[in-house]
Design an enzyme around this catalytic site. Sequence first.
Site, PDB file in Angstrom:
ATOM      1  N   ARG A  47      54.952 -10.586 109.543  1.00 25.11           N
ATOM      2  CA  ARG A  47      56.114  -9.793 109.978  1.00 25.11           C
ATOM      3  C   ARG A  47      56.796  -9.149 108.779  1.00 25.11           C
ATOM      4  NH1 ARG A  47      61.748 -11.233 110.932  1.00 25.11           N
ATOM      5  NH2 ARG A  47      62.647 -10.180 112.748  1.00 25.11           N
ATOM      6  N   GLN A  85      67.462 -13.897 107.435  1.00 25.11           N
ATOM      7  CA  GLN A  85      67.385 -13.501 106.028  1.00 25.11           C
ATOM      8  C   GLN A  85      68.766 -13.352 105.421  1.00 25.11           C
ATOM      9  OE1 GLN A  85      63.699 -10.654 106.517  1.00 25.11           O
ATOM     10  NE2 GLN A  85      64.371 -10.582 104.403  1.00 25.11           N
ATOM     11  N   GLN A 112      62.557  -7.131 119.190  1.00 19.95           N
ATOM     12  CA  GLN A 112      63.579  -7.573 118.239  1.00 19.95           C
ATOM     13  C   GLN A 112      63.450  -6.870 116.896  1.00 19.95           C
ATOM     14  OE1 GLN A 112      63.414 -10.286 115.351  1.00 19.95           O
ATOM     15  NE2 GLN A 112      64.481 -11.949 116.379  1.00 19.95           N
ATOM     16  N   SER A 163      67.897 -13.161 114.224  1.00 16.08           N
ATOM     17  CA  SER A 163      66.806 -12.354 113.679  1.00 16.08           C
ATOM     18  C   SER A 163      65.598 -13.243 113.371  1.00 16.08           C
ATOM     19  CB  SER A 163      67.292 -11.584 112.458  1.00 16.08           C
ATOM     20  OG  SER A 163      66.308 -10.693 111.991  1.00 16.08           O
ATOM     21  N   LEU A 164      65.205 -13.343 112.101  1.00 17.34           N
ATOM     22  CA  LEU A 164      64.110 -14.245 111.707  1.00 17.34           C
ATOM     23  C   LEU A 164      64.311 -15.654 112.288  1.00 17.34           C
ATOM     24  CD1 LEU A 164      61.804 -15.386 109.817  1.00 17.34           C
ATOM     25  CD2 LEU A 164      63.675 -15.870 108.235  1.00 17.34           C
ATOM     26  N   HIS A 213      65.693  -3.983 112.374  1.00 14.17           N
ATOM     27  CA  HIS A 213      66.241  -3.857 113.730  1.00 14.17           C
ATOM     28  C   HIS A 213      66.626  -2.431 114.130  1.00 14.17           C
ATOM     29  CE1 HIS A 213      66.132  -8.174 113.888  1.00 14.17           C
ATOM     30  NE2 HIS A 213      66.890  -8.249 112.815  1.00 14.17           N
TER      31      HIS A 213
END
Length: 312
Positions: free
Chosen positions: A118, A12, A251, A93-94, A202
């Site tokens: 998510r 993101q 995660q 991440s994503l 996170h």
Amino acid sequence: MSTSLAFVFPGQGSQSLGMLAELGAQYPLILDTFKEASDALGYDLWALTQQGPEEQLNQTDKTQPAILTASIALWRLWLAEGGARPAFVAGHSLGEYSALVAAGSLTLGEAVKLVERRGQLMQEAVPAGQGGMAAILGLDDAVVIEACAEAAQGEVVSAVNFNSPGQVVIAGAKAAVERAIEGCKARGAKRALPLPVSVPSHCELMRPAAERFAESIAAINWQAPQIPLVQNVSAAVAAELDTLKRDLLEQLYKPVRWVESVQTLAANGATELVECGPGKVLAGLNKRCADGVSTANLNTPDAFAAARAALA
């Protein structure tokens, strides 16, 4: 396959209105990929990325499918144009979900629905305005961790993205993040900037989202990755599918160990990285994470052509 090549997928913050517009005009495959994702989601994702409204594109549950689809469109185009298959994949991440699609673990349709969910769960876990994130520049990791521990005062704030040496992102409850920003400035941070995000990713505040997300992860018929995938939580390649799925859930509330992930790639001989997604956030980080690492981008026709020529 090229043993020195790794594909890395952004998270993101890489989205922008009009992303991949030139490539979409040139290659039908880009538009076809967006149509496939749109069919799964039930709305026109390409129209959203091109025309907005921008505030809607920046909602977490819209941002995540948009970046993932853009990343997979570029991945498919790379392969269609005769690009070499990488020895490793990783995602920030994503971006780990984009990497999983590229590695054959799940389909694009499954993935966009999964990251939409998510995003929804992340937004629901912490109501808007109650959480925050900030980028801390110019301090050692240990100093940032110490500042967060001091600022917590019974609330959540922690270091969550180890992006490059001297660049750490913190996240948590809004007031605790503000205290940590002041603590980092007092310790000599060059900059401590609040980030314009709606969700404190996170950190421990996301654990309830992970618990609810487990059902969505379990509902998918996962395949073992056909390309080794270095994960955020472990900065290592998962040995088995159960470990991979567990780390994917963790995660949500554990740090992204990006520096170590890039170092893992480099230690395995993968020093030619390709950032496969909109923007070029990772290119800026990667070069500071490990010696001898270069990163090419694919986000414009010129960048794509240059990467193809350099890595043919």
